[in-house]
Design a protein around this motif. Structure first.
Motif, PDB file in Angstrom:
ATOM      1  N   PRO A  72       1.016  -1.161   0.006  1.00 21.62           N
ATOM      2  CA  PRO A  72       0.165   0.083  -0.035  1.00 21.62           C
ATOM      3  C   PRO A  72       0.839   1.261   0.099  1.00 21.62           C
ATOM      4  O   PRO A  72       0.500   2.316  -0.776  1.00 21.62           O
ATOM      5  CB  PRO A  72      -0.687  -0.128   1.318  1.00 21.62           C
ATOM      6  N   GLU A  73       1.967   1.050   0.870  1.00 23.83           N
ATOM      7  CA  GLU A  73       2.752   2.415   0.754  1.00 23.83           C
ATOM      8  C   GLU A  73       3.438   2.801  -0.468  1.00 23.83           C
ATOM      9  O   GLU A  73       3.488   4.142  -0.762  1.00 23.83           O
ATOM     10  CB  GLU A  73       3.736   1.993   1.899  1.00 23.83           C
ATOM     11  N   GLU A  74       3.751   1.773  -1.238  1.00 24.02           N
ATOM     12  CA  GLU A  74       4.363   2.134  -2.669  1.00 24.02           C
ATOM     13  C   GLU A  74       3.135   2.715  -3.557  1.00 24.02           C
ATOM     14  O   GLU A  74       3.343   3.512  -4.297  1.00 24.02           O
ATOM     15  CB  GLU A  74       4.662   0.777  -3.249  1.00 24.02           C
ATOM     16  N   TYR A  76       0.457   4.628  -2.299  1.00 22.88           N
ATOM     17  CA  TYR A  76       0.254   5.775  -1.992  1.00 22.88           C
ATOM     18  C   TYR A  76       1.564   6.884  -2.540  1.00 22.88           C
ATOM     19  O   TYR A  76       1.381   8.046  -2.619  1.00 22.88           O
ATOM     20  CB  TYR A  76       0.306   5.862  -0.427  1.00 22.88           C
ATOM     21  N   ALA A  77       2.646   6.194  -2.601  1.00 29.04           N
ATOM     22  CA  ALA A  77       3.723   6.996  -2.743  1.00 29.04           C
ATOM     23  C   ALA A  77       3.949   7.353  -4.324  1.00 29.04           C
ATOM     24  O   ALA A  77       4.619   8.519  -4.628  1.00 29.04           O
ATOM     25  CB  ALA A  77       5.019   6.415  -2.493  1.00 29.04           C
ATOM     26  N   THR A  78       3.170   6.614  -5.159  1.00 27.43           N
ATOM     27  CA  THR A  78       3.420   6.784  -6.775  1.00 27.43           C
ATOM     28  C   THR A  78       2.795   8.249  -7.039  1.00 27.43           C
ATOM     29  O   THR A  78       1.554   8.563  -6.731  1.00 27.43           O
ATOM     30  CB  THR A  78       2.711   5.698  -7.265  1.00 27.43           C
ATOM     31  N   SER A  79       3.619   9.171  -7.723  1.00 23.57           N
ATOM     32  CA  SER A  79       3.319  10.469  -7.822  1.00 23.57           C
ATOM     33  C   SER A  79       2.499  10.717  -8.974  1.00 23.57           C
ATOM     34  O   SER A  79       2.001  11.763  -9.187  1.00 23.57           O
ATOM     35  CB  SER A  79       4.462  11.268  -7.960  1.00 23.57           C
ATOM     36  N   GLY A  80       2.505   9.808 -10.127  1.00 26.66           N
ATOM     37  CA  GLY A  80       1.918   9.859 -11.371  1.00 26.66           C
ATOM     38  C   GLY A  80       0.435   9.559 -11.480  1.00 26.66           C
ATOM     39  O   GLY A  80      -0.214   9.402 -10.194  1.00 26.66           O
ATOM     40  N   PRO A  81      -0.328   9.536 -12.135  1.00 26.43           N
ATOM     41  CA  PRO A  81      -1.636   9.186 -12.517  1.00 26.43           C
ATOM     42  C   PRO A  81      -2.025   7.719 -11.948  1.00 26.43           C
ATOM     43  O   PRO A  81      -1.046   7.129 -11.820  1.00 26.43           O
ATOM     44  CB  PRO A  81      -2.122   9.252 -13.900  1.00 26.43           C
ATOM     45  N   LYS A  82      -3.136   7.734 -11.350  1.00 27.20           N
ATOM     46  CA  LYS A  82      -3.689   6.266 -10.743  1.00 27.20           C
ATOM     47  C   LYS A  82      -5.034   6.263 -10.918  1.00 27.20           C
ATOM     48  O   LYS A  82      -5.879   7.173 -11.190  1.00 27.20           O
ATOM     49  CB  LYS A  82      -3.417   6.169  -9.130  1.00 27.20           C
ATOM     50  N   ARG A  83      -5.364   5.017 -11.050  1.00 25.67           N
ATOM     51  CA  ARG A  83      -6.884   4.667 -11.308  1.00 25.67           C
ATOM     52  C   ARG A  83      -7.196   3.413 -10.426  1.00 25.67           C
ATOM     53  O   ARG A  83      -6.485   2.421 -10.683  1.00 25.67           O
ATOM     54  CB  ARG A  83      -7.077   4.481 -12.740  1.00 25.67           C
ATOM     55  N   ILE A  84      -8.480   3.498  -9.705  1.00 25.26           N
ATOM     56  CA  ILE A  84      -9.159   2.022  -9.415  1.00 25.26           C
ATOM     57  C   ILE A  84     -10.390   2.223 -10.043  1.00 25.26           C
ATOM     58  O   ILE A  84     -11.345   3.265 -10.400  1.00 25.26           O
ATOM     59  CB  ILE A  84      -9.189   2.100  -7.852  1.00 25.26           C
ATOM     60  N   SER A  85     -10.663   1.061 -10.841  1.00 22.54           N
ATOM     61  CA  SER A  85     -11.899   0.925 -11.834  1.00 22.54           C
ATOM     62  C   SER A  85     -12.652  -0.171 -10.792  1.00 22.54           C
ATOM     63  O   SER A  85     -12.110  -1.154 -10.595  1.00 22.54           O
ATOM     64  CB  SER A  85     -11.532   0.480 -13.019  1.00 22.54           C
ATOM     65  N   PHE A 169      -7.381  11.080  -2.288  1.00 26.32           N
ATOM     66  CA  PHE A 169      -7.307  10.001  -3.230  1.00 26.32           C
ATOM     67  C   PHE A 169      -6.396   8.803  -2.457  1.00 26.32           C
ATOM     68  O   PHE A 169      -6.944   7.561  -2.564  1.00 26.32           O
ATOM     69  CB  PHE A 169      -6.133  10.142  -4.521  1.00 26.32           C
ATOM     70  N   ASN A 170      -5.514   9.083  -1.735  1.00 27.69           N
ATOM     71  CA  ASN A 170      -4.965   7.925  -0.802  1.00 27.69           C
ATOM     72  C   ASN A 170      -5.962   7.528  -0.005  1.00 27.69           C
ATOM     73  O   ASN A 170      -6.041   6.209   0.642  1.00 27.69           O
ATOM     74  CB  ASN A 170      -3.439   8.323  -0.277  1.00 27.69           C
ATOM     75  N   ALA A 171      -6.482   8.140   0.695  1.00 29.24           N
ATOM     76  CA  ALA A 171      -7.804   7.892   1.667  1.00 29.24           C
ATOM     77  C   ALA A 171      -8.491   6.852   1.023  1.00 29.24           C
ATOM     78  O   ALA A 171      -9.112   5.911   1.629  1.00 29.24           O
ATOM     79  CB  ALA A 171      -8.546   8.995   2.139  1.00 29.24           C
ATOM     80  N   MET A 172      -9.183   7.197  -0.250  1.00 24.98           N
ATOM     81  CA  MET A 172     -10.012   6.289  -1.116  1.00 24.98           C
ATOM     82  C   MET A 172      -9.514   5.026  -1.095  1.00 24.98           C
ATOM     83  O   MET A 172      -9.943   4.132  -0.941  1.00 24.98           O
ATOM     84  CB  MET A 172     -10.244   7.152  -2.277  1.00 24.98           C
ATOM     85  N   MET A 173      -8.077   5.103  -1.751  1.00 26.22           N
ATOM     86  CA  MET A 173      -7.362   3.656  -1.699  1.00 26.22           C
ATOM     87  C   MET A 173      -7.308   2.941  -0.684  1.00 26.22           C
ATOM     88  O   MET A 173      -7.475   1.621  -0.626  1.00 26.22           O
ATOM     89  CB  MET A 173      -6.103   3.859  -2.061  1.00 26.22           C
ATOM     90  N   ARG A 174      -7.219   3.627   0.522  1.00 26.66           N
ATOM     91  CA  ARG A 174      -7.258   2.820   1.951  1.00 26.66           C
ATOM     92  C   ARG A 174      -8.603   1.886   2.095  1.00 26.66           C
ATOM     93  O   ARG A 174      -8.671   1.061   2.916  1.00 26.66           O
ATOM     94  CB  ARG A 174      -7.037   3.827   3.116  1.00 26.66           C
ATOM     95  N   ILE A 175      -9.697   2.479   1.320  1.00 28.02           N
ATOM     96  CA  ILE A 175     -11.008   1.349   1.439  1.00 28.02           C
ATOM     97  C   ILE A 175     -10.393   0.085   0.939  1.00 28.02           C
ATOM     98  O   ILE A 175     -11.033  -0.831   1.552  1.00 28.02           O
ATOM     99  CB  ILE A 175     -11.975   2.220   0.506  1.00 28.02           C
ATOM    100  N   GLU A 189      -5.172  -9.133  -4.139  1.00 28.23           N
ATOM    101  CA  GLU A 189      -5.074  -9.267  -5.453  1.00 28.23           C
ATOM    102  C   GLU A 189      -4.591  -7.849  -6.130  1.00 28.23           C
ATOM    103  O   GLU A 189      -4.137  -7.815  -7.294  1.00 28.23           O
ATOM    104  CB  GLU A 189      -6.422  -9.753  -6.091  1.00 28.23           C
ATOM    105  N   LEU A 190      -5.023  -6.824  -5.676  1.00 29.60           N
ATOM    106  CA  LEU A 190      -5.217  -5.296  -6.326  1.00 29.60           C
ATOM    107  C   LEU A 190      -3.405  -5.137  -6.062  1.00 29.60           C
ATOM    108  O   LEU A 190      -2.916  -4.385  -6.997  1.00 29.60           O
ATOM    109  CB  LEU A 190      -5.707  -4.244  -5.435  1.00 29.60           C
ATOM    110  N   LEU A 191      -2.881  -5.665  -4.997  1.00 29.51           N
ATOM    111  CA  LEU A 191      -1.335  -5.430  -5.109  1.00 29.51           C
ATOM    112  C   LEU A 191      -0.697  -6.594  -5.662  1.00 29.51           C
ATOM    113  O   LEU A 191       0.728  -6.698  -5.684  1.00 29.51           O
ATOM    114  CB  LEU A 191      -0.840  -5.671  -3.429  1.00 29.51           C
TER     115      LEU A 191
END
Length: 195
Positions: A72-74, A76-85, A169-175, A189-191
């Motif tokens: 998860p830390e990696e 969150y640390a990614t600075s470019g665009p990200k998506r959860i679909s 966004f990172n708070a959303m990813m923590r879901i 699986e997401l990781l």
């Protein structure tokens, strides 16, 4: 083996590996593209899985990043665009979906960030409450676009204004990736960890 045959063997192997990596993935009848384009960046599928509630399949989730992340830390640390679909596998009351996201959001967000996150949480709640129900097959995405913010889109159309706070966004990813994820198997699986 001659040098030209070795070169052809290496080239053929490389082309096969590239074509295998670029092939869409099918999960529970949902096709997941890999890679995707987001705001001019090519993102690769980091991992995908099915969210279960009891024995019922609820949705397929797919995480896209500009480079692979195993923690998860990696992510969150990614600075470019990200998506959860998210693609629904059953009809869901949008208000209930919004409530479950809000609950998981609150359970996983750092208490020190909550006051800054509340405006974004309210906007997200408004998006889901306006939709009423979401049928099976419906897709929505949550994107982080640097310089723009978090963009929630349904059927490819942005809903409301972007949420500017980077922490949101990172708070959303923590879901899905937090210490109390919606589904532990889905988190793995997401990781990109094999199930």
């Amino acid at each position: 083996m001659t040098l030209s045959k070795r070169c052809m063997t290496v080239l053929t192997g490389w082309l096969l590996s590239v074509s295998i990596q670029a092939a869409p993935i099918d999960m529970a009848g949902i096709r997941l593209a890999d890679p995707i384009d987001l705001s001019g960046a090519k993102l690769q599928l980091n991992g995908a899985g099915i969210r279960y509630k009891a024995v019922f399949k609820v949705y397929v989730a797919a995480l896209y990043l500009d480079k692979k992340a195993a923690t998860p830390e990696e992510v969150y640390a990614t600075s470019g665009p990200k998506r959860i679909s998210i693609t629904l596998l059953r009809e869901i009351d949008s208000n209930e979906l919004g409530k479950s996201f809000t609950k998981a959001f609150e359970e996983n967000a750092p208490r020190t960030e909550m006051s800054r996150l509340i405006p974004g949480l309210i906007k997200m709640g408004q998006v889901f409450s306006a939709l009423k129900t979401m049928p099976a097959g419906e897709n929505f995405t949550i994107d982080w676009v640097p310089g723009t913010g978090t963009v929630i889109s349904v059927k490819g159309k942005p809903q409301g204004e972007p949420i500017k706070e980077a922490e949101f966004f990172n708070a959303m990813m923590r879901i899905w990736l937090g210490t109390k994820p919606a589904d532990w198997k889905l988190k793995d699986e997401l990781l990109g960890k094999a199930s």
